[in-house]
Design a protein around this motif. Structure first.
Motif, PDB file in Angstrom:
ATOM      1  N   THR A  25       0.842  -1.187   0.000  1.00 32.34           N
ATOM      2  CA  THR A  25       0.000   0.000   0.000  1.00 32.34           C
ATOM      3  C   THR A  25       0.883   1.245   0.000  1.00 32.34           C
ATOM      4  N   VAL A  26       0.583   2.152  -0.908  1.00 29.68           N
ATOM      5  CA  VAL A  26       1.352   3.390  -1.019  1.00 29.68           C
ATOM      6  C   VAL A  26       0.426   4.568  -0.764  1.00 29.68           C
ATOM      7  N   LYS A  27       0.823   5.427   0.174  1.00 31.01           N
ATOM      8  CA  LYS A  27       0.064   6.633   0.455  1.00 31.01           C
ATOM      9  C   LYS A  27       0.691   7.791  -0.307  1.00 31.01           C
ATOM     10  N   VAL A  28      -0.064   8.338  -1.247  1.00 29.78           N
ATOM     11  CA  VAL A  28       0.441   9.459  -2.042  1.00 29.78           C
ATOM     12  C   VAL A  28       0.340  10.733  -1.202  1.00 29.78           C
ATOM     13  N   ALA A  40       1.844  11.094 -13.059  1.00 28.31           N
ATOM     14  CA  ALA A  40       2.830  11.316 -12.010  1.00 28.31           C
ATOM     15  C   ALA A  40       2.489  10.513 -10.759  1.00 28.31           C
ATOM     16  N   THR A  41       1.198  10.460 -10.416  1.00 29.02           N
ATOM     17  CA  THR A  41       0.761   9.704  -9.247  1.00 29.02           C
ATOM     18  C   THR A  41       1.007   8.210  -9.447  1.00 29.02           C
ATOM     19  N   ALA A  42       0.727   7.735 -10.651  1.00 29.57           N
ATOM     20  CA  ALA A  42       0.980   6.326 -10.951  1.00 29.57           C
ATOM     21  C   ALA A  42       2.464   6.016 -10.880  1.00 29.57           C
ATOM     22  N   LEU A  43       3.279   6.945 -11.375  1.00 31.54           N
ATOM     23  CA  LEU A  43       4.729   6.771 -11.330  1.00 31.54           C
ATOM     24  C   LEU A  43       5.215   6.750  -9.884  1.00 31.54           C
ATOM     25  N   TYR A  44       4.703   7.666  -9.074  1.00 36.16           N
ATOM     26  CA  TYR A  44       5.092   7.728  -7.655  1.00 36.16           C
ATOM     27  C   TYR A  44       4.756   6.409  -6.956  1.00 36.16           C
ATOM     28  N   SER A  45       3.552   5.901  -7.202  1.00 35.48           N
ATOM     29  CA  SER A  45       3.114   4.655  -6.566  1.00 35.48           C
ATOM     30  C   SER A  45       4.001   3.486  -6.978  1.00 35.48           C
ATOM     31  N   ALA A  46       4.280   3.403  -8.283  1.00 34.22           N
ATOM     32  CA  ALA A  46       5.112   2.304  -8.783  1.00 34.22           C
ATOM     33  C   ALA A  46       6.530   2.399  -8.231  1.00 34.22           C
ATOM     34  N   ALA A  47       7.080   3.621  -8.192  1.00 35.49           N
ATOM     35  CA  ALA A  47       8.445   3.805  -7.693  1.00 35.49           C
ATOM     36  C   ALA A  47       8.530   3.517  -6.193  1.00 35.49           C
ATOM     37  N   ALA A  48       7.513   3.955  -5.444  1.00 34.21           N
ATOM     38  CA  ALA A  48       7.501   3.710  -3.996  1.00 34.21           C
ATOM     39  C   ALA A  48       7.465   2.218  -3.702  1.00 34.21           C
ATOM     40  N   ARG A  49       6.701   1.465  -4.480  1.00 31.40           N
ATOM     41  CA  ARG A  49       6.593   0.017  -4.272  1.00 31.40           C
ATOM     42  C   ARG A  49       7.913  -0.688  -4.540  1.00 31.40           C
TER      43      ARG A  49
END
Length: 214
Positions: A25-28, A40-49
């Motif tokens: 689970t990723v909290k943006v 950008a949000t999708a990229l952030y989520s993928a990178a955080a994971r």
């Protein structure tokens, strides 16, 4: 080849392709809107994971610097007559100049290419930078003046705002813009708030007062 996405949930798997690790689970840190915000949000989520936020940020900063340095790159990306594959090859060549890019970064541009959105590259980079700034609990502070302010003056303004509720307890990222047309005074923009102490605004208000009284 993936079809154009219509929802954010279809973009994240595209950016995270090739990984077998279970999703976490990723909290943006902040909600962004619009097409660029969704990418950008999708990229952030993928990178955080993949624990690759810093690596992706480094890749995008390097690419953005090249685009800023050479306006021809932006024209190349925005040209609708250039084949998507040619554009993607160009992006990959630019990324390789700064070293080996993250797999998540490469997946971003493959997804943008597949969806015909490489012309939005700089906007997606800007939106991702906004997410990373929020991730680090940073807040933008832009001080506009008629001439460049010295560091001591900028620090004094920042310190005053840091003590106020306007800073929201966040670290302020200070920048100074120079605009002669404000005539004097300062325009202070902190996050989405602004304090207009410019001479031009005061004159405009005075002119309106005079006009309304006639």
């Amino acid at each position: 080849m993936a079809s154009r996405f219509t929802r954010l949930t279809t973009v994240v798997p595209q950016l995270a392709r090739g990984y077998a690790a279970p999703a976490k689970t990723v909290k943006v840190p902040v909600t962004l809107f619009g097409l660029n915000g969704r990418y950008a949000t999708a990229l952030y989520s993928a990178a955080a994971r993949q624990n690759a936020l810093d690596a992706v940020e480094k890749d995008l900063k390097a690419l953005d610097a090249l685009v800023v340095k050479d306006k021809g790159v932006q024209a190349f990306l925005e040209n609708p007559t250039i084949n998507r594959k040619v554009k993607l090859d160009g992006i990959n060549a630019l990324l390789s100049k700064a070293g080996k890019p993250s797999e998540v970064t490469k997946n971003l541009f493959e997804t943008l290419s597949e969806n015909g959105r490489l012309d939005q590259t700089t906007k997606v980079i800007s939106s991702f930078a906004e997410l990373m700034s929020a991730h680090r609990n940073e807040l933008s502070l832009v001080i506009t003046s008629t001439k460049e302010l010295d560091k001591a003056t900028l620090n004094k303004i920042a310190e005053s705002l840091q003590k106020s509720g306007l800073s929201e307890g966040k670290k302020l990222l200070v920048s100074n813009k120079v605009k002669a047309d404000i005539l004097g005074g300062l325009l202070v923009e902190i996050g989405d708030k602004s304090i207009d102490l410019t001479v031009s605004t005061r004159l405009a208000k005075l002119n309106k007062l005079v006009t309304d009284s006639i």
